[in-house]
Design an enzyme around this catalytic site. Structure first.
Site, PDB file in Angstrom:
ATOM      1  N   CYS A  70       0.894  -1.331  -0.076  1.00 41.30           N
ATOM      2  CA  CYS A  70      -0.094  -0.037   0.160  1.00 41.30           C
ATOM      3  C   CYS A  70       1.052   1.276   0.179  1.00 41.30           C
ATOM      4  CB  CYS A  70      -0.992  -0.158   1.260  1.00 41.30           C
ATOM      5  SG  CYS A  70      -1.882   1.543   1.505  1.00 41.30           S
ATOM      6  N   ASP A 102       0.221  -6.299  -0.286  1.00 42.32           N
ATOM      7  CA  ASP A 102      -0.990  -6.615  -0.868  1.00 42.32           C
ATOM      8  C   ASP A 102      -0.416  -7.897  -1.719  1.00 42.32           C
ATOM      9  OD1 ASP A 102      -2.741  -4.566  -0.395  1.00 42.32           O
ATOM     10  OD2 ASP A 102      -1.379  -3.087  -1.728  1.00 42.32           O
TER      11      ASP A 102
END
Length: 305
Positions: free
Chosen positions: A203, A210
């Site tokens: 992120c 992620d």
């Protein structure tokens, strides 16, 4: 370093309205569209020499924690599929849409479950269309029987089945496209269909990881070797960008390096905060499978999703 990419800090500042913060005014169970935050796509695209005209595509958001109540207090819950065109001027920031959807939880919409479902669809579409100045598709599924999950064909080979990953030295973790090497097509033109679960990025604001599966279709005279493509995918492991930006970055690097006649890149990310994000970018519209855009279908989950 991605921090040196043009507009990197500007995007981070916009996204920080909710991201990285605990509690506060963002948490509400009464309808509040003001929670939504939009991010100009151009801010990231400029940093990679993109205008958005190089590809077709959509971003598919699957929200699994969506619920509202009827005027009689009956909870209605299900999966909300949101399809946003990649040619929109803006994309929505992920935590803001989570907070926005949570604000529906105790909001009365319709006198029956069916009215509530159609009301949620209409309200979310209206708010996103106004925010992003685009035409989204919003579908609310309250049952498994309302949609058919589909995925990419079995023609997509796992990179780890083509090359021995144990024998590769992975040394770059900052999106290093210089690792991409080509193999000349013996037929003058060839096609590859590859997939990999090695994709990890982070992120922009919180640096939380992620995780995703990447699917790549490419047709052209120059194609990447499986080994170099594996090393390139892994090189995103410490890069901090949004899901849509990672997909476009991969598309841009492959286009620049191999100049393919046809190219499709899709990144199916695992869910965080009750939402998974699935961007796809392609040189031609017909390369985008129908299950991305057609409300009759949803994207079948990968192992990690």
């Amino acid at each position: 370093m991605e921090e040196n990419v043009k507009n990197y800090e500007a995007v981070k500042e916009i996204a920080s309205k909710h991201l990285g913060k605990v509690g506060g005014d963002g948490y509400s169970d009464q309808y509040n569209p003001k929670l939504l935050v939009k991010i100009p796509r151009v801010l990231n695209r400029e940093g990679y020499g993109l205008t958005g005209k190089e590809f077709k595509g959509v971003d598919v958001w699957n929200a699994y924690e969506v619920s509202a109540i009827t005027t009689k207090g009956q909870p209605v819950a299900g999966l909300l599929k949101i399809v946003c065109p990649s040619n929109s001027e803006f994309h929505v920031e992920s935590k803001s849409i989570k907070l926005y959807l949570n604000s529906l939880n105790m909001t009365e919409i319709g006198s029956t479950a069916a009215d509530c479902i159609s009301g949620v669809e209409a309200r979310v579409k209206r708010d996103l269309d106004e925010l992003l100045d685009t035409d989204t598709t919003v579908s609310f599924y309250a049952s498994d029987f309302e949609t058919e999950p589909l995925s990419f064909s079995n023609d997509y080979e796992e990179i780890g089945d083509i090359v021995n990953l144990d024998e590769i030295d992975f040394t770059a973790f900052k999106s290093d496209s210089s690792q991409l090497t080509e193999v000349e097509s013996a037929n003058g033109e060839d096609i590859i269909r590859l997939r990999s679960n090695l994709l990890r990025s982070n992120c922009r604001v919180t640096n939380q990881p992620d995780w995703g599966d990447v699917f790549i279709y490419m047709k052209g005279k120059k194609l990447p070797t499986a080994e170099s493509l594996a090393k390139y995918i892994v090189s995103h492991r410490t890069v901090s960008h949004f899901h849509e930006e990672i997909c476009e970055m991969i598309f841009a690097h492959l286009t620049e390096r191999f100049e393919p006649e046809q190219l499709m890149v899709s990144c199916l990310y695992t869910r965080r905060g009750g939402i998974d994000i699935n961007p796809i970018r392609a040189t031609h519209q017909y390369l985008i499978p129908e299950f991305f855009t057609n409300p009759e279908y949803t994207i079948r989950k990968t192992l990690r999703q």
